[in-house]
Scaffold this motif. Structure first.
Motif, short mmCIF file in Angstrom:
data_model
loop_
_atom_site.label_atom_id
_atom_site.label_comp_id
_atom_site.label_asym_id
_atom_site.label_seq_id
_atom_site.Cartn_x
_atom_site.Cartn_y
_atom_site.Cartn_z
N UNK A 1 0.78 -1.09 0.14
CA UNK A 1 -0.01 0.02 0.08
C UNK A 1 1.11 1.39 -0.21
N UNK A 2 0.88 1.88 -1.32
CA UNK A 2 1.79 3.16 -1.25
C UNK A 2 1.19 4.19 -0.39
N UNK A 3 2.12 4.88 0.13
CA UNK A 3 1.56 5.93 1.09
C UNK A 3 1.95 7.33 0.46
N UNK A 4 2.98 7.35 -0.19
CA UNK A 4 3.27 8.65 -1.07
C UNK A 4 4.72 8.38 -2.01
N UNK A 5 5.05 9.38 -2.51
CA UNK A 5 6.02 9.30 -3.63
C UNK A 5 7.30 8.51 -3.02
N UNK A 6 7.45 8.64 -1.64
CA UNK A 6 8.91 7.98 -1.07
C UNK A 6 8.87 7.10 -0.32
N UNK A 7 7.29 6.59 0.06
CA UNK A 7 7.20 5.55 0.99
C UNK A 7 5.91 4.73 0.82
N UNK A 8 5.99 3.62 1.35
CA UNK A 8 4.91 2.56 1.21
C UNK A 8 4.91 1.48 2.42
N UNK A 9 3.87 0.87 2.60
CA UNK A 9 3.71 0.02 3.46
C UNK A 9 3.16 -1.39 3.26
N UNK A 10 4.06 -2.46 3.78
CA UNK A 10 3.82 -3.66 3.59
C UNK A 10 2.58 -4.18 4.46
N UNK A 11 1.87 -4.88 3.95
CA UNK A 11 0.41 -5.11 4.75
C UNK A 11 0.40 -6.90 4.20
N UNK A 12 -0.07 -7.28 5.67
CA UNK A 12 -0.16 -8.79 5.75
C UNK A 12 -1.84 -8.76 5.48
#
Length: 435
Positions: free
Chosen positions: A382-393
């Motif tokens: 799940x991408x948060x913004x242009x420079x970060x994202x989240x790995x989701x279970x």
């Protein structure tokens, strides 16, 4: 024989001329007077047997010589002996007895009259159970203690009718005894009842005893319950009452319980389990060329250099694929090694790891994806913004098991017609428990 059932002795005094008229009696004469006596011995009638309902109600019939008595059923009677049986008529001559000028019960002694002690001379008619007591001019027959005299007989006194005892009274012939209810004992006066402290006298309580008025109570220590008999204390199995007492395992013990944790965990407080960091405690078997990675319930030893060709190691956890190598053309430029551990059966969806770009170029546009390792679709990005994202279970997983995910960030710069990528190789260790 009178109407009252008693025999009579008749003394007659006749002048001398009249006695000549009675030759069959063969009486001797005296210059002063003549006297004689005779006694009849009749047979007593048992009114208790001959009379219909001689005594009514709760009264009991007691026959005695010459009559009968109606007494309470609890009464005790010392019967008088039957009179001696003498058939026929006895004629006893007292003609030779000297004249006694003294009153009845006295005898002459010199010029005066003195009392006759009928008790010492055995000239009384007291029953064997009675005591003869001499009095001036006569005697009296006294009943034993606990009896009263009615007629010629001694009747037991029912002391229990007079409430001599505090609790229970037991009448016995001539006396009585007091008894106390359970939990009491007779006081020094043999009539009152005082409480017994059963706790000091060996009450059968297994653990604790409390004395109360007339009885006692048994109680148990914490962790025990009183048995059906009211004396024994049985251990309470606390573990059987709830499955939430301990995070892992409940162990019942006498009077208490304890919580235990699996291997690789330690007790936190009284019921929770906490992972042991073997890498910090030194409880691992990693060599010098390996790095200790702590995971839930255990530890992992990984090689310090995990770079695989065509990658080369540039730091402890970073591998680079040089652009000069033809094999690196379709591969991410760099791979960074990371490790993490999660618990089993984690609620989903759940954010477990954040990816952050370390270098940002002006005009570049970044996208994130799972390049490899997620064969069953247990994760997503799940991408948060242009420079970060989240790995989701995405789905609940159960350990122990291990995932190795390559998380790739692709950077595109349209102005410079430039595209590059870098990867984060994440090793996810799933613990065996939900804690």
């Amino acid at each position: 024989h009178g109407k009252d059932g008693y025999s009579r002795t008749l003394f007659l005094s006749l002048p001398p001329p009249l006695l000549s008229c009675l030759p069959p009696l063969q009486l001797e004469t005296s210059p002063v007077f003549q006297s004689f006596s005779f006694s009849l011995s009749p047979t007593d009638i048992n009114e208790c047997e001959t009379l219909l309902e001689a005594c009514k109600g709760e009264m009991k019939c007691f026959n005695h010589y010459g009559g009968y008595l109606c007494l309470p059923r609890s009464a005790s009677v010392i019967p008088a002996p039957d009179p001696p049986s003498q058939p026929g008529t006895n004629l006893e001559s007292t003609a030779r007895e000297p004249f006694n000028p003294c009153p009845l019960g006295y005898e002459p002694q010199g010029d005066s009259c003195v009392d006759v002690n009928e008790c010492e001379r055995d000239e009384h008619d007291c029953q064997p159970s009675q005591q003869c007591i001499n009095i001036p001019g006569a005697f009296i027959c006294q009943c034993p203690e606990g009896y009263r005299k009615i007629g010629t007989e001694c009747i037991d006194i029912d002391e229990c009718r007079y409430r001599y005892c505090q609790h229970r009274c037991v009448n016995v012939p001539g006396s009585f005894s007091c008894q106390c209810e359970p939990g009491f004992q007779l006081a020094g006066n043999n009539r009152s009842c005082i409480d017994v402290n059963e706790c000091d006298m060996g009450a059968p309580c297994q653990q604790r005893c409390y004395n109360t008025y007339g009885t006692f109570l048994c109680r148990c220590d914490l962790g025990y319950e009183l048995g059906p008999d009211g004396f024994a204390c049985n251990d309470i199995d606390e573990c059987s009452y709830s499955s939430y007492l301990c995070q892992f395992q409940c162990v019942n013990e006498p009077g208490k319980f304890s919580c235990q944790c699996p291997e690789g965990y330690q007790l936190l407080g009284t019921r929770l389990c906490q992972d042991i960091n073997e890498c910090e405690t030194g409880e691992h078997q990693c060599t010098e060329g390996q790095t200790c990675v702590n995971i839930y319930g255990a530890s992992q030893c990984v090689d310090t250099n995990r770079c695989q060709s065509p990658y080369v190691q540039v730091s402890d956890n970073r591998c680079v694929c040089p652009v000069t190598k033809p094999a690196c053309r379709d591969l991410p430029f760099s791979i960074v090694q990371r490790y993490m551990s999660i618990t089993s059966e984690r609620s989903v969806p759940s954010d477990i790891f954040q990816i952050q770009a370390t270098s940002v170029y002006p005009g570049a546009y970044n996208t994130f994806r799972i390049r490899s390792g997620d064969h069953d679709g247990d994760f997503y990005i799940r991408q948060i913004n242009n420079i970060s994202a989240m790995l989701v279970l995405a789905r609940a997983v159960t350990g122990p098991q291990e995932y190795t995910l390559d998380l790739e960030m692709v950077s595109v710069n349209p102005l410079l017609s430039y595209q590059t990528s870098s990867a984060l190789r994440l090793s996810v260790y799933v613990g065996p428990y939900a804690f």
